[in-house]
Write a protein that holds these residues in place. Structure first.
Motif, PDB file in Angstrom:
ATOM      1  N   VAL A 158       0.903  -1.407  -0.026  1.00  0.00           N
ATOM      2  CA  VAL A 158      -0.115   0.215   0.137  1.00  0.00           C
ATOM      3  C   VAL A 158       0.879   1.213   0.119  1.00  0.00           C
ATOM      4  CG1 VAL A 158      -1.770   1.476   1.305  1.00  0.00           C
ATOM      5  CG2 VAL A 158      -2.099  -1.040   0.964  1.00  0.00           C
ATOM      6  N   VAL A 159       2.029   1.232   0.706  1.00  0.00           N
ATOM      7  CA  VAL A 159       2.998   2.385   0.851  1.00  0.00           C
ATOM      8  C   VAL A 159       3.507   2.552  -0.419  1.00  0.00           C
ATOM      9  CG1 VAL A 159       5.037   3.390   1.729  1.00  0.00           C
ATOM     10  CG2 VAL A 159       3.346   2.229   3.359  1.00  0.00           C
ATOM     11  N   VAL A 160       3.896   1.351  -1.199  1.00  0.00           N
ATOM     12  CA  VAL A 160       4.845   1.848  -2.288  1.00  0.00           C
ATOM     13  C   VAL A 160       3.455   2.053  -3.459  1.00  0.00           C
ATOM     14  CG1 VAL A 160       5.677   0.260  -4.433  1.00  0.00           C
ATOM     15  CG2 VAL A 160       6.528   0.120  -1.995  1.00  0.00           C
ATOM     16  N   GLY A 161       2.611   1.394  -3.559  1.00  0.00           N
ATOM     17  CA  GLY A 161       1.291   1.807  -4.535  1.00  0.00           C
ATOM     18  C   GLY A 161       0.950   3.446  -4.218  1.00  0.00           C
ATOM     19  N   LYS A 162       0.502   3.784  -3.076  1.00  0.00           N
ATOM     20  CA  LYS A 162       0.253   5.052  -2.835  1.00  0.00           C
ATOM     21  C   LYS A 162       1.340   6.066  -3.286  1.00  0.00           C
ATOM     22  CE  LYS A 162      -3.084   7.838  -1.039  1.00  0.00           C
ATOM     23  NZ  LYS A 162      -4.305   7.878  -1.767  1.00  0.00           N
ATOM     24  N   THR A 163       2.636   5.762  -2.948  1.00  0.00           N
ATOM     25  CA  THR A 163       3.745   6.895  -3.409  1.00  0.00           C
ATOM     26  C   THR A 163       3.981   6.560  -4.943  1.00  0.00           C
ATOM     27  OG1 THR A 163       4.958   6.169  -1.410  1.00  0.00           O
ATOM     28  CG2 THR A 163       6.190   6.969  -3.260  1.00  0.00           C
ATOM     29  N   LEU A 164       3.689   5.597  -5.880  1.00  0.00           N
ATOM     30  CA  LEU A 164       3.612   5.745  -7.179  1.00  0.00           C
ATOM     31  C   LEU A 164       2.454   6.418  -7.591  1.00  0.00           C
ATOM     32  CD1 LEU A 164       5.024   2.002  -7.675  1.00  0.00           C
ATOM     33  CD2 LEU A 164       6.437   3.913  -8.179  1.00  0.00           C
ATOM     34  N   MET A 165       1.231   6.062  -7.066  1.00  0.00           N
ATOM     35  CA  MET A 165       0.172   6.974  -7.595  1.00  0.00           C
ATOM     36  C   MET A 165       0.477   8.417  -7.289  1.00  0.00           C
ATOM     37  SD  MET A 165      -3.355   5.066  -6.318  1.00  0.00           S
ATOM     38  CE  MET A 165      -4.346   5.915  -7.219  1.00  0.00           C
ATOM     39  N   ILE A 166       1.239   9.013  -6.263  1.00  0.00           N
ATOM     40  CA  ILE A 166       1.478  10.248  -6.208  1.00  0.00           C
ATOM     41  C   ILE A 166       2.524  10.848  -7.286  1.00  0.00           C
ATOM     42  CG2 ILE A 166       2.588  11.927  -4.567  1.00  0.00           C
ATOM     43  CD1 ILE A 166       1.252  10.314  -2.176  1.00  0.00           C
TER      44      ILE A 166
ATOM     45  N   GLY B 207     -10.841   4.585  -8.541  1.00  0.00           N
ATOM     46  CA  GLY B 207      -9.543   4.480  -9.017  1.00  0.00           C
ATOM     47  C   GLY B 207      -8.765   5.037  -7.590  1.00  0.00           C
ATOM     48  N   PRO B 208      -9.090   6.358  -7.062  1.00  0.00           N
ATOM     49  CA  PRO B 208      -8.504   6.931  -5.997  1.00  0.00           C
ATOM     50  C   PRO B 208      -8.525   6.176  -4.799  1.00  0.00           C
ATOM     51  CG  PRO B 208      -9.718   8.410  -7.225  1.00  0.00           C
ATOM     52  CD  PRO B 208     -10.073   7.192  -7.881  1.00  0.00           C
ATOM     53  N   THR B 209      -9.640   5.219  -4.712  1.00  0.00           N
ATOM     54  CA  THR B 209      -9.889   4.570  -3.461  1.00  0.00           C
ATOM     55  C   THR B 209      -8.631   3.300  -3.419  1.00  0.00           C
ATOM     56  OG1 THR B 209     -10.957   2.800  -4.179  1.00  0.00           O
ATOM     57  CG2 THR B 209     -12.144   4.804  -3.401  1.00  0.00           C
ATOM     58  N   PHE B 210      -7.921   3.243  -4.300  1.00  0.00           N
ATOM     59  CA  PHE B 210      -6.756   2.224  -4.242  1.00  0.00           C
ATOM     60  C   PHE B 210      -5.739   2.686  -3.419  1.00  0.00           C
ATOM     61  CE2 PHE B 210      -8.796   0.003  -7.716  1.00  0.00           C
ATOM     62  CZ  PHE B 210      -8.327  -1.182  -7.739  1.00  0.00           C
ATOM     63  N   PHE B 211      -5.225   1.782  -2.564  1.00  0.00           N
ATOM     64  CA  PHE B 211      -4.006   2.183  -1.914  1.00  0.00           C
ATOM     65  C   PHE B 211      -4.234   3.104  -0.495  1.00  0.00           C
ATOM     66  CE2 PHE B 211      -2.102   1.324  -6.040  1.00  0.00           C
ATOM     67  CZ  PHE B 211      -1.649   0.050  -5.587  1.00  0.00           C
ATOM     68  N   SER B 212      -5.717   3.267  -0.406  1.00  0.00           N
ATOM     69  CA  SER B 212      -6.096   3.985   0.720  1.00  0.00           C
ATOM     70  C   SER B 212      -5.987   3.401   2.000  1.00  0.00           C
ATOM     71  CB  SER B 212      -7.510   4.615   0.449  1.00  0.00           C
ATOM     72  OG  SER B 212      -8.685   3.577   0.492  1.00  0.00           O
TER      73      SER B 212
END
Length: 116
Positions: A14-22, A53-58
Motif C-alpha cells: 500500500v505504501v509503495v502503491g500510494k507513493t507511485l500514485m502520487i 480509482g483513487p480508493t486504491f492504496f487508501s
C-alpha cells in the motif's frame, strides 16, 4: 506470525502503491485500468475510474485487503488437520458455517459445481 507477515506485506504494498500514485498518477491509472481489463471489470457500463480509482492504496483499501487475507488463513485446509469451519450461504441467502450441517457421526459430503 502469519498475520504479522501479511500485515507487513500488505502495508508495504500500500505504501509503495500510494507513493507511485502520487509520483506517477497517469502511469498508475493505466496500470490499474489494465488490471481492470484482465478481470473484465471495464466491461461494466457504470465503470468510471475516477469514482473508484483513487480508493486504491487508501487506508480503507488496506483494511479491506487485510480482512480478506486474514480470513483466508482460516479457510485453508491441510491434509491430516481438521477441516476449517468455513462460512457458507444457504439457498435462502442465510450465512451459516460448515459445521452447522454436521449430524452426529454421519460424514458431511460437499458437492461443488456451477451452472452457466
Amino acid at each position: 506470525l502469519q498475520k504479522t507477515l501479511i500485515l507487513l506485506h500488505v502495508t508495504a504494498c500500500v505504501v509503495v502503491g500510494k507513493t507511485l500514485m502520487i509520483l506517477f498518477p497517469n502511469a498508475m491509472k493505466r496500470y490499474i485500468l489494465k488490471q481492470g481489463e484482465k478481470s473484465r471489470m471495464n466491461e461494466n457500463p457504470k465503470f468510471i475510474y475516477e469514482n473508484w480509482g483513487p480508493t486504491f492504496f487508501s487506508f480503507k483499501y488496506l483494511l479491506f485487503v487485510l480482512k480478506v487475507k486474514w480470513k483466508r488463513l482460516e479457510d485453508e485446509a491441510y491434509e491430516g488437520r481438521p477441516a476449517p469451519n468455513t462460512p457458507v450461504v444457504t439457498f435462502d441467502g442465510e450465512v451459516r458455517h460448515l459445521f452447522d450441517f454436521l449430524q452426529d457421526n454421519r460424514p458431511l459430503i460437499l458437492n461443488f459445481g456451477s451452472c452457466t
